[in-house]
Design a protein around this motif. Structure first.
Motif, PDB file in Angstrom:
ATOM      1  N   GLU A  98     -36.606 -13.074 -25.157  1.00  0.00           N
ATOM      2  CA  GLU A  98     -35.766 -11.883 -25.225  1.00  0.00           C
ATOM      3  C   GLU A  98     -36.257 -10.824 -24.242  1.00  0.00           C
ATOM      4  OE1 GLU A  98     -34.521 -11.837 -29.965  1.00  0.00           O
ATOM      5  OE2 GLU A  98     -36.207 -10.626 -29.268  1.00  0.00           O
ATOM      6  N   PRO A  99     -35.354  -9.906 -23.842  1.00  0.00           N
ATOM      7  CA  PRO A  99     -35.789  -8.746 -23.049  1.00  0.00           C
ATOM      8  C   PRO A  99     -36.396  -7.678 -23.944  1.00  0.00           C
ATOM      9  CG  PRO A  99     -33.428  -8.662 -23.385  1.00  0.00           C
ATOM     10  CD  PRO A  99     -33.905  -9.956 -23.998  1.00  0.00           C
ATOM     11  N   LEU A 128     -32.066 -15.279 -20.862  1.00  0.00           N
ATOM     12  CA  LEU A 128     -33.306 -15.665 -21.540  1.00  0.00           C
ATOM     13  C   LEU A 128     -33.074 -16.484 -22.811  1.00  0.00           C
ATOM     14  CD1 LEU A 128     -35.327 -12.325 -21.226  1.00  0.00           C
ATOM     15  CD2 LEU A 128     -35.712 -14.440 -19.954  1.00  0.00           C
ATOM     16  N   ARG A 129     -31.897 -16.374 -23.386  1.00  0.00           N
ATOM     17  CA  ARG A 129     -31.647 -17.016 -24.688  1.00  0.00           C
ATOM     18  C   ARG A 129     -31.938 -18.523 -24.686  1.00  0.00           C
ATOM     19  NH1 ARG A 129     -26.314 -15.254 -26.035  1.00  0.00           N
ATOM     20  NH2 ARG A 129     -27.282 -13.285 -26.632  1.00  0.00           N
ATOM     21  N   PRO A 130     -31.518 -19.276 -23.660  1.00  0.00           N
ATOM     22  CA  PRO A 130     -31.826 -20.719 -23.675  1.00  0.00           C
ATOM     23  C   PRO A 130     -33.323 -21.021 -23.646  1.00  0.00           C
ATOM     24  CG  PRO A 130     -30.101 -20.224 -22.077  1.00  0.00           C
ATOM     25  CD  PRO A 130     -30.660 -18.917 -22.516  1.00  0.00           C
ATOM     26  N   ALA A 176     -46.631  -5.358 -17.076  1.00  0.00           N
ATOM     27  CA  ALA A 176     -45.179  -5.345 -16.922  1.00  0.00           C
ATOM     28  C   ALA A 176     -44.468  -4.991 -18.217  1.00  0.00           C
ATOM     29  CB  ALA A 176     -44.709  -6.699 -16.405  1.00  0.00           C
ATOM     30  N   SER A 177     -45.197  -4.420 -19.165  1.00  0.00           N
ATOM     31  CA  SER A 177     -44.619  -3.911 -20.418  1.00  0.00           C
ATOM     32  C   SER A 177     -45.672  -3.044 -21.090  1.00  0.00           C
ATOM     33  CB  SER A 177     -44.205  -5.059 -21.355  1.00  0.00           C
ATOM     34  OG  SER A 177     -45.349  -5.822 -21.737  1.00  0.00           O
ATOM     35  N   ARG A 214     -42.531 -17.352 -13.527  1.00  0.00           N
ATOM     36  CA  ARG A 214     -43.534 -17.792 -14.513  1.00  0.00           C
ATOM     37  C   ARG A 214     -42.869 -18.408 -15.746  1.00  0.00           C
ATOM     38  NH1 ARG A 214     -48.018 -12.841 -13.896  1.00  0.00           N
ATOM     39  NH2 ARG A 214     -49.013 -13.748 -12.054  1.00  0.00           N
ATOM     40  N   ASP A 215     -41.912 -19.317 -15.487  1.00  0.00           N
ATOM     41  CA  ASP A 215     -41.193 -20.043 -16.546  1.00  0.00           C
ATOM     42  C   ASP A 215     -40.473 -19.104 -17.502  1.00  0.00           C
ATOM     43  OD1 ASP A 215     -42.059 -22.562 -15.578  1.00  0.00           O
ATOM     44  OD2 ASP A 215     -43.979 -22.322 -16.625  1.00  0.00           O
ATOM     45  N   GLY A 216     -40.006 -17.975 -16.991  1.00  0.00           N
ATOM     46  CA  GLY A 216     -39.255 -17.036 -17.804  1.00  0.00           C
ATOM     47  C   GLY A 216     -40.107 -16.030 -18.550  1.00  0.00           C
ATOM     48  N   ALA A 217     -41.440 -16.130 -18.411  1.00  0.00           N
ATOM     49  CA  ALA A 217     -42.303 -15.141 -19.063  1.00  0.00           C
ATOM     50  C   ALA A 217     -42.136 -13.768 -18.419  1.00  0.00           C
ATOM     51  CB  ALA A 217     -43.762 -15.573 -18.991  1.00  0.00           C
ATOM     52  N   GLN A 218     -41.658 -13.764 -17.158  1.00  0.00           N
ATOM     53  CA  GLN A 218     -41.340 -12.515 -16.474  1.00  0.00           C
ATOM     54  C   GLN A 218     -40.036 -12.697 -15.704  1.00  0.00           C
ATOM     55  OE1 GLN A 218     -44.808 -11.501 -14.063  1.00  0.00           O
ATOM     56  NE2 GLN A 218     -45.614 -10.203 -15.699  1.00  0.00           N
TER      57      GLN A 218
END
Length: 579
Positions: A129-130, A123-125, A216-217, A103-107
């Protein structure tokens, strides 16, 4: 057991089956506790290999401890010295480092060996963040280890590590080993097909199933923590609102993969360093910010002057190592250190030789902390590191300018170097206490390490021990995640004193204050699990095959107690099996 070892070698290769005392030491010995025996340490290189190892362990009816980075502080991922009624096999997941962004880094979908530091870099680029950014990530803690232990982290908005999406193996009440796919991703039916797809990273967004009622959080925590009138803590390990399958499982299932949310990073951040000689002043600040600010802080970390001193003196080498090499190489450094100490012990030189050598070297090193931090250490007993982001920066700046200087305290805005140093000094505290014990063996019996969660409405938060307890303690350290009212309180007990008795005395005082414990390090083998937590463990692991004894529960098959009629009738050996 030789046949079992050969099965392991067939699956993962000879070099990934460790049996020697020295080579297995860093897996059997925890960061602070541990040191029991193990038949072998197995290092699978794929999820399919891990499944096949589990199947072999299940057929042989051995105890299985699935271990990630082994950075826990309560011994929860290492075997106990008392021994078990069956041999122990440790499955180390450090080689299982695959991480997939969805999901484009959302997960993300994380495999068991992925570290927080690895996730943060991935995730930084993306400007994300986690769940946790600094703290346990300094010593290489794993993403899945944090979920399994409901780790809290320092970031106020995100709460305890939590997800309802997991792929895991369990042994059911009928004694059958089953793979459970609750990742919310369509991956097939047969266990090895599912695991092979994950090993190859064959995941598309189209495979993700709709699941509007699962998360998921801990998406509610940002509001939960603001309730400063509540008579319950914001977060603690046995909180039933955040026990769900892998989340809080403490090794009672074997987790193969998790799906987790990621978070948008703040574009700008600013650290404010606050000092005071009045703990009530810090509590007022906490209440004002949680109750009235539009923007929650990123982090709000507390340090007592004693913690500052311990970290600056005994955590200096860890501070300098991370500053020079980053967090990537910390796990390797700890592995080399453990191997060195293992050889030293074999030669009869005693334990912790490396700690004494490093501490001797650090005595020659000049002070490494910025001058303004050291000046506040001299002036103030209590320190609060307040980190704000984006719109919250000006909100905090206006508030602090109006409040300080006061009769008891003051603040300053950190430059980038000072801010980094302040947080790194805070998160080197844990290692500094282990070092203190190592170099003061003549005066220190051991560490009593507590992490506690005070009710959100507590005003008188700073502990004052009665003389009859404080005289038994050589050194006391206080720090914590202040806005969550989660405090780490560590006591170096004087030589000759009963550590267990001291611990029970302190816990009884905390219980009277409405505290819950442990707050975020989980019960390990140091705390007794609450009844609700024991029930959760038994539901996950009806035969007590995974990580037995956690939370001071039974070490034996089917949760039998030593000498019980049921154990005798079943013909189970319930005596210690220390080799």
């Amino acid at each position: 057991m030789n046949d079992l070892l050969e099965q392991f070698r067939t699956v993962v290769g000879r070099r990934n089956v460790l049996t020697g005392e020295t080579e297995t030491r860093r897996f059997r010995q925890g960061y602070r506790y541990g040191g029991g025996d193990a038949l072998a340490v197995i290092q699978p290189g794929t999820l399919v290999e891990m499944w096949r190892i589990l199947q072999a362990c299940h057929r042989a009816k051995v105890v299985v401890i699935v271990q990630a980075a082994n950075t826990g502080l309560t011994g929860g991922s290492t075997p106990v010295e008392e021994g078990y009624d069956r041999p122990v096999v440790i499955i180390s997941t450090l080689r299982l480092r695959r991480l997939d962004l969805v999901r484009d880094g959302a997960q993300v979908v994380s495999h068991p060996g992925v570290t927080l530091n690895q996730l943060e870099k991935a995730l930084r680029p993306l400007g994300r963040e986690p769940h946790s950014v600094i703290g346990s990530s300094c010593i290489g803690a794993s993403v899945i280890g944090g979920i399994c232990n409901n780790s809290g982290g320092s970031l106020i908005r995100r709460g305890p590590a939590f997800t309802q999406f997991a792929l895991y193996a369990k042994i059911d009440a009928d004694g059958e080993l089953r793979l459970v796919n609750n990742l919310g991703i369509a991956l097939g039916e047969a266990p090895e097909d599912i695991l092979a797809r994950l090993d190859e990273g064959r995941i598309a967004d189209a495979d993700i199933l709709p699941s509007s009622n699962l998360h998921a959080s801990d998406h509610e925590y940002c509001n939960h923590v603001r309730d400063i009138s509540a008579s319950t803590p914001a977060r603690y390990n046995a909180d039933p609102r955040r026990l769900y399958e892998a989340s809080g499982s403490a090794g009672k299932i074997a987790v193969f993969a998790l799906r987790l949310d990621t978070f948008v990073a703040d574009e700008k951040t600013q650290t404010f360093y606050i000092g005071s000689n009045d703990p009530a002043e810090l509590e007022t600040i906490r209440r004002d910010i949680l109750g009235e600010f539009d923007n929650l802080p990123i982090a709000g970390e507390y340090m007592h002057r004693g913690a500052y001193d311990a970290s600056s003196r005994y955590g200096k080498d860890l501070f300098l190592f991370i500053q020079a090499f980053g967090t990537d190489r910390v796990p390797l450094a700890f592995a080399i250190k453990s191997r060195f100490d293992g050889f030293s012990e074999k030669l009869g030189l005693g334990g912790a030789i490396s700690d004494r050598l490093l501490q001797g070297l650090m005595k020659l090193w000049p002070n490494h902390l910025p001058q303004r931090l050291n000046a506040f250490r001299d002036r103030y007993e209590h320190h609060l590191l307040l980190k704000m982001g984006d719109d919250g920066i000006e909100e905090a700046r206006a508030y602090l300018r109006a409040r300080f200087p006061s009769a008891q305290g003051d603040y300053f805005e950190c430059n980038e170097k000072e801010g980094q140093a302040a947080f790194l000094n805070r998160f080197a505290v844990g290692g500094s206490i282990v070092r203190y014990r190592a170099v003061h063996r003549k005066t220190v019996e051991d560490i009593v390490a507590l992490d506690i969660a005070l009710p959100r409405n507590t005003f008188d938060w700073f502990e004052k021990l009665p003389d009859e307890i404080s005289r038994k303690i050589d050194f006391t350290m206080y720090c914590g995640h202040f806005f969550c009212h989660v405090l780490h309180q560590e006591y170096l007990v004087r030589k000759g004193e009963d550590c267990d008795a001291v611990k029970e005395e302190i816990l009884s005082l905390l219980k009277a204050r409405g505290a819950e414990y442990p707050a975020e390090h989980n019960v390990g083998h140091q705390y007794e699990a609450a009844d609700s937590l024991r029930a959760f463990y038994k539901e996950l692991d009806p035969t007590n095959s995974f990580n037995p004894g956690i939370g001071k529960t039974s070490l034996n098959l089917d949760w039998m107690e030593p000498g019980s009629h049921a154990a005798a009738k079943a013909g189970v050996n319930v005596t210690s099996t220390k080799r």
